[in-house]
Design an enzyme around this catalytic site. Sequence first.
Site, PDB file in Angstrom:
ATOM      1  N   CYS A  95      79.970  -8.331  18.175  1.00  0.00           N
ATOM      2  CA  CYS A  95      79.881  -8.692  19.605  1.00  0.00           C
ATOM      3  C   CYS A  95      80.595  -7.471  20.127  1.00  0.00           C
ATOM      4  O   CYS A  95      82.302  -7.622  19.829  1.00  0.00           O
ATOM      5  CB  CYS A  95      79.792 -10.302  19.988  1.00  0.00           C
ATOM      6  SG  CYS A  95      79.906 -10.542  21.846  1.00  0.00           S
ATOM      7  N   GLU A 125      85.345 -16.609  14.457  1.00  0.00           N
ATOM      8  CA  GLU A 125      85.819 -15.247  15.756  1.00  0.00           C
ATOM      9  C   GLU A 125      86.969 -15.621  15.688  1.00  0.00           C
ATOM     10  O   GLU A 125      88.188 -13.991  15.289  1.00  0.00           O
ATOM     11  CB  GLU A 125      85.327 -15.480  17.054  1.00  0.00           C
ATOM     12  CG  GLU A 125      85.463 -14.546  18.266  1.00  0.00           C
ATOM     13  CD  GLU A 125      85.440 -14.636  19.374  1.00  0.00           C
ATOM     14  OE1 GLU A 125      86.214 -14.584  19.760  1.00  0.00           O
ATOM     15  OE2 GLU A 125      84.552 -15.520  19.250  1.00  0.00           O
ATOM     16  N   SER A 217      77.457 -24.940  16.643  1.00  0.00           N
ATOM     17  CA  SER A 217      78.326 -23.559  17.662  1.00  0.00           C
ATOM     18  C   SER A 217      79.225 -24.513  18.472  1.00  0.00           C
ATOM     19  O   SER A 217      79.174 -25.192  18.787  1.00  0.00           O
ATOM     20  CB  SER A 217      76.731 -23.083  18.479  1.00  0.00           C
ATOM     21  OG  SER A 217      76.886 -22.611  19.353  1.00  0.00           O
ATOM     22  N   SER A 261      73.531 -18.815  21.020  1.00  0.00           N
ATOM     23  CA  SER A 261      72.711 -19.109  19.987  1.00  0.00           C
ATOM     24  C   SER A 261      72.021 -19.166  19.811  1.00  0.00           C
ATOM     25  O   SER A 261      70.750 -19.672  19.003  1.00  0.00           O
ATOM     26  CB  SER A 261      73.491 -18.762  18.825  1.00  0.00           C
ATOM     27  OG  SER A 261      75.269 -18.189  18.303  1.00  0.00           O
TER      28      SER A 261
END
Length: 282
Positions: A95, A125, A217, A261
């Site tokens: 991203c 991340e 998520s 997502s």
Amino acid sequence: MEVVLAKNAGFCMGVRRAVDTTLGMVQKGETTIATFGPLIHNPQVLKLLEEQGVRILTEIPSQASGAIIIRAHGIPPEQKKKLEATGARVEDATCPRVLKVQAIIARYKKEGFATVIIGDRDHAEVEGLMGYAGNNGQVVNSEADVAALQLDGPYIIVSQTTQDERLFERLKEAILQKYPQGEVFNTICDSTHKRQEEVRQLCQEVEALVVVGGKTSANTKRLGEIAESLGCPVFMVESEQDLDSQMLEHYGRVGVTAGASTPNWVISRIVEVLENITAKTP
């Protein structure tokens, strides 16, 4: 049942870019495509990609052919070098918002700054960001983490892009109180901010909230936590099969939001099922 759908539910820009990149390669007829780790945190999308022949690599092979796609969450720089050394073509679908955080960390590291990341230590991340921070990187996610924080010298504060805005502000202030003069970068992406604020608003307008997204998520989980903290009944679901009709029929007006997502087709199915539930009047 009346259903109020959040305006900012579903794919964010970074996720859409990663999925479009991958499907675009499939449509061009590339036959050997793999992602290093799950491309995004959504089971329906991952199943769709699997059906299109896209494999998920859990380890970096010594040799590879075709294309390997870096997932939306990004990876540590050393892992990217190893992927490039396999001989495969490496397509970076990180991203752009995450790339920005990586660049900030790398730039300040060269100038001798340590990095404090406000985020979830085990999130993909954050693991990638720690690769840029190196030995001078630390992760905090609570007041207890701040109390244990040890810094000696100049430092910066950044955030996981999907972090809770209010938690970031609280922990940032606690860190600065303990170690003044830190350079602060609020790197929570705009999509995350809008999504979280919309949940806070929705909870004032509905009787319950359905949050749609993958169980793994982090940003989906965070939306549910925000609603719960406001006393709003929350239903966390991945698909329409997870909807508890018997519980939901007790509510006349229900809000629906979704993680970054979650594809639109999944959200649409959820809304359709909810609208067909007849609310029981007390």
